[in-house]
Design a protein around this motif. Structure first.
Motif, PDB file in Angstrom:
ATOM      1  N   ARG A  50     -14.502  -0.879   0.908  1.00  0.00           N
ATOM      2  CA  ARG A  50     -13.700  -0.305  -0.191  1.00  0.00           C
ATOM      3  C   ARG A  50     -14.187   1.097  -0.600  1.00  0.00           C
ATOM      4  O   ARG A  50     -14.716   1.290  -1.705  1.00  0.00           O
ATOM      5  N   ASN A  72      -6.060  -1.577   2.496  1.00  0.00           N
ATOM      6  CA  ASN A  72      -5.554  -2.719   1.729  1.00  0.00           C
ATOM      7  C   ASN A  72      -5.135  -3.846   2.671  1.00  0.00           C
ATOM      8  O   ASN A  72      -4.262  -3.649   3.528  1.00  0.00           O
ATOM      9  N   TYR A 130       0.855  -1.182   0.000  1.00  0.00           N
ATOM     10  CA  TYR A 130       0.000   0.000   0.000  1.00  0.00           C
ATOM     11  C   TYR A 130       0.890   1.232   0.000  1.00  0.00           C
ATOM     12  O   TYR A 130       2.100   1.143   0.225  1.00  0.00           O
ATOM     13  N   TYR A 166      -9.110  -4.571  -4.218  1.00  0.00           N
ATOM     14  CA  TYR A 166      -8.824  -5.950  -3.851  1.00  0.00           C
ATOM     15  C   TYR A 166     -10.144  -6.714  -3.889  1.00  0.00           C
ATOM     16  O   TYR A 166     -11.225  -6.152  -3.740  1.00  0.00           O
ATOM     17  N   ASN A 194      -8.456   0.821  -3.518  1.00  0.00           N
ATOM     18  CA  ASN A 194      -8.987  -0.313  -2.762  1.00  0.00           C
ATOM     19  C   ASN A 194      -9.498  -1.413  -3.690  1.00  0.00           C
ATOM     20  O   ASN A 194     -10.552  -2.003  -3.453  1.00  0.00           O
TER      21      ASN A 194
END
Length: 339
Positions: free
Chosen positions: A228, A202, A175, A236, A234
């Motif tokens: 998020r 993250n 990050y 992920y 963000n």
């Protein structure tokens, strides 16, 4: 009353950032928030832990209060349901500080247990017959990292539940590091076995370790933020549930992580081409300057400094970057010149 819990495990999740006004690049941020809460409810009902810990930033993105009272009532009902499964502890994050935030309302009405309510820590026992706890959990609120901790001593694990950007040089690089606190330099954390922190959205790819000032090792882990809030930073597909769990067969307590599978990004966020106008570089820089200024001046009020000139007070604020301090000083000097 709040300093002991008994059961098979303690469940920990990252920032919620629940908001009924924030939109970002989401198709429906509020709907997504409730979806995430429902997944947490499912895990709680399935695992039935001894306690749930929320790692801060419960409410909002730029705001600290839910605007729609009906939505706030629904959020409170979710917390009430969680409390029927187990006690709900909460770290105070940077978004939980300003004015009279809903975080404080939830604490005042007993829907979350704060550091102040439990005396800074709570002890986890696998069962009530134990003479000593398996783990002592220390709740360290945002900007309270230098406060002395009451470590449990030999044969008891000490785990810090916090909300800040703790870094390990050369390791925590998944990050964007900014204004980080180097974990290995945290004197007050010497003696801890692990730090589990919010603030960084993250999620950690794995558990890392740092050497502390006392020469011992301390692990670091970020569960990540399930809602998020920011698309670009963000992206992920899942974050983590963390369980500190006692195994009756081997008589050991271990750290276990389970994926918190999130909705596919294309279901949550608009496509980039949906946004016709993008902010200019100057506009983005101005937003960054304003946010840095807000944080620094907020710290000035938090620490209630009242000696010396305002500029000298800004220079003495702890845990703020030199760049952020300089932004605040520039604005103050401009105000003085106009006056």
């Amino acid at each position: 009353m709040y300093d002991k819990v008994y059961g098979k495990s303690v469940m920990i999740i990252g920032d919620i950032h629940f908001s009924d006004v924030y939109t970002g690049k989401h198709k429906g941020y509020l709907e997504n928030c409730f979806w995430c809460l429902s997944r947490i409810t499912e895990q709680l009902n399935a695992k039935k832990p001894a306690a749930l810990v929320l790692l801060g930033d419960l409410i909002g993105w730029t705001e600290t209060n839910i605007k729609d009272r009906q939505v706030f009532s629904m959020f409170c009902k979710v917390l009430r349901d969680w409390n029927q499964v187990c006690p709900v502890y909460a770290v105070r994050g940077n978004h939980d500080l300003k004015g009279y935030p809903d975080f404080q309302f939830l604490a005042d009405f007993g829907l979350i247990i704060t550091s102040a309510a439990c005396g800074g820590h709570f002890d986890y026992y696998a069962n009530q017959s134990q003479g000593r706890p398996e783990v002592r959990f220390h709740i360290v609120d945002y900007k309270c990292e230098d406060k002395a901790l009451d470590f449990a001593g030999d044969d008891v694990s000490d785990i810090i539940l916090a909300h800040n950007n703790f870094t390990i040089s050369g390791i925590t690089n998944w990050y964007n590091e900014h204004d980080g606190l180097e974990l290995g330099m945290q004197q007050t954390f010497s003696g801890a076995d692990m730090v589990i922190s919010g603030h960084i959205h993250n999620p950690s790819p794995e558990i890392y370790a740092a050497q502390m000032p006392n020469g011992e090792s301390c692990m670091l882990f970020y569960p990540g933020c399930p809602c998020r809030p920011i698309k670009d930073n963000n992206m992920y597909d899942s974050c983590w549930y963390v369980f500190i769990e006692y195994d009756e067969e081997d008589g050991q307590t271990s750290i276990k992580t389970e994926p918190f599978e999130l909705k596919p990004a294309e279901e949550v966020f608009y496509a980039p081409e949906t946004f016709v106008t993008e902010k200019t570089s100057d506009e983005l820089q101005e937003e960054i300057r304003k946010e840095a200024l807000k944080d620094v001046l907020g710290d000035l009020l938090t620490y209630r400094m009242n000696t010396g000139s305002p500029i000298e007070q800004v220079k003495r604020i702890p845990n703020a970057s030199d760049a952020a301090k300089q932004i605040a000083i520039d604005y103050l000097q401009l105000a003085f010149n106009r006056g």
